[in-house]
Scaffold this active site. Structure first.
Site, PDB file in Angstrom:
ATOM      1  N   HIS A 242       0.818  -1.170  -0.054  1.00 48.88           N
ATOM      2  CA  HIS A 242      -0.001   0.246   0.034  1.00 48.88           C
ATOM      3  C   HIS A 242       1.047   0.971   0.133  1.00 48.88           C
ATOM      4  O   HIS A 242       0.892   2.058  -1.043  1.00 48.88           O
ATOM      5  CB  HIS A 242      -0.992   0.085   1.228  1.00 48.88           C
ATOM      6  CG  HIS A 242      -1.896  -1.283   1.201  1.00 48.88           C
ATOM      7  ND1 HIS A 242      -3.092  -1.616   0.533  1.00 48.88           N
ATOM      8  CD2 HIS A 242      -1.630  -2.120   2.352  1.00 48.88           C
ATOM      9  CE1 HIS A 242      -3.440  -2.779   1.027  1.00 48.88           C
ATOM     10  NE2 HIS A 242      -2.689  -3.148   1.823  1.00 48.88           N
TER      11      HIS A 242
HETATM   12  O1  RIB Z   1      -4.993  -0.247   4.574  1.00 47.20           O
HETATM   13  C1  RIB Z   1      -3.826  -0.165   4.377  1.00 47.20           C
HETATM   14  C2  RIB Z   1      -3.285   0.998   5.286  1.00 47.20           C
HETATM   15  O2  RIB Z   1      -3.378   0.590   6.585  1.00 47.20           O
HETATM   16  C3  RIB Z   1      -1.510   0.877   4.976  1.00 47.20           C
HETATM   17  O3  RIB Z   1      -1.489   2.283   5.336  1.00 47.20           O
HETATM   18  C4  RIB Z   1      -1.039   0.166   6.179  1.00 47.20           C
HETATM   19  O4  RIB Z   1       0.359   0.544   6.952  1.00 47.20           O
HETATM   20  C5  RIB Z   1      -2.035   0.403   7.391  1.00 47.20           C
HETATM   21  O5  RIB Z   1      -1.570   1.504   8.080  1.00 47.20           O
END
Ligand code: RIB
Ligand code: CA
Length: 313
Positions: A242
């Protein structure tokens, strides 16, 4: 001319990779500071993890700050089930020698935006939006001084990952997200719709190890740990990566495709709390407040990430 950025983060293995990607790219990105926020795990652990990651990169001149210890109005929800007890399970990184800056992270955001020329600082948000919202509330004069916000958070076609309706970063602090999404600051939103297209396959993880540097080894160990949850959940060939999408967008925006639309935050319903309601088809006349990124070029993303991580110690 390098872009000035502040990274707001809750490391988290994927946050760590994003921070490393930024610190590996000094020609393009001038990292003014790294600010920790409560999210994946509690604030003090996230802040310690941020110190470990900055130290791993060798870029120890970059200051690390602790921001808010919890959401604006809600009880903190964390994600040890994904990131492990420390939030950075996987590699055995040494206790950091560098220490936190004394200034509160929110005050650092405010003072930096006041000190830098207006329109020259980008805020990169990798966790819940509490620090950004509190900075905007505490110092409304800085809002128009922000060049743009690039954030990882939300989802629409891909639906939620912490509830059926909501992505974790927005779910933890929906009120903060509402403040940010209605601030008028130009926003690039990297939702699960984009990050679910960049999966950590076996070959890609091996690619991080190939150069033989400590950073590549640590990243492979981090992601081999954090991916197990998503592999089980989605049954796919790899886990979504992500947060590095935020930094990759700054480095190579053409890797990402999206459209300007309205995105509004659900705060009232417990069933859909934290949902990012995306008017993707332009059904309403709500203001087009974000560039909603729907897809990413995975090959190009991993090529960039692998090449840059190899530059670090
Ligand atoms: O949903 C993904 C996000 O949530 C990313 O930023 C991961 O690090 C968590 O913080
Ligand atoms: Ca994160």
């Amino acid at each position: 001319m390098s872009q000035k950025i502040i990274i707001d983060t809750d490391p988290g293995q994927d946050d760590a990779v994003a921070i490393l990607l930024a610190l590996a790219s000094p020609a393009e990105l001038d990292v003014l500071g790294v600010v920790a926020v409560a999210g994946n795990v509690g604030l003090s652990q996230n802040a310690k993890n941020a110190l470990k990651v900055v130290e791993l990169s060798g870029r120890t001149e970059v200051g690390v700050y602790a921001g808010c210890a919890g959401p604006m109005r809600r009880k903190l929800v964390t994600a040890e089930h994904v990131h492990g007890k420390t939030g950075l399970d996987g590699p055995d990184l040494p206790e950091p020698k560098i220490t936190l800056q004394p200034e509160h992270g929110v005050d650092f955001i405010v003072s930096t935006l006041r000190a830098e020329p207006a329109g020259t600082v980008t805020l990169c948000a990798l966790g819940p939006l509490t620090n950004l919202a509190m900075a905007f509330i505490k110092a409304p004069d800085i809002v128009t001084r922000v060049e743009k916000i690039v954030l990882m958070g939300g989802a629409y076609f891909e639906v939620g990952n912490i509830t059926p309706a909501a992505e974790f970063n927005i779910y933890v602090d929906p009120e903060a997200a509402h403040v940010v999404f209605t601030s008028g600051v130009p926003i690039v939103q990297i939702p699960l719709d984009a990050s679910h297209g960049v999966l950590t396959t076996r070959e890609r993880l091996a690619g991080f190890r190939t150069p033989g540097n400590r950073t590549g080894q640590a990243v492979a160990e981090m992601l081999s740990f954090s991916e197990r949850f998503d592999l089980e959940k989605y049954g796919s060939i790899g886990a979504p990566l992500h947060d590095p999408c935020v930094i990759a967008y700054l480095l190579e925006p053409d890797l990402f495709k999206g459209r300007k639309i309205n995105v509004s935050i659900e705060m009232a319903s417990e069933l859909t709390r934290g949902m990012t309601v995306a008017d993707y088809w332009g059904i309403t006349d709500r203001p087009k407040n974000v560039l909603f990124v729907r897809s990413a070029n995975a090959e190009g993303f991993y090529e960039l990430l692998t090449e840059r991580l190899a530059r670090l110690p």
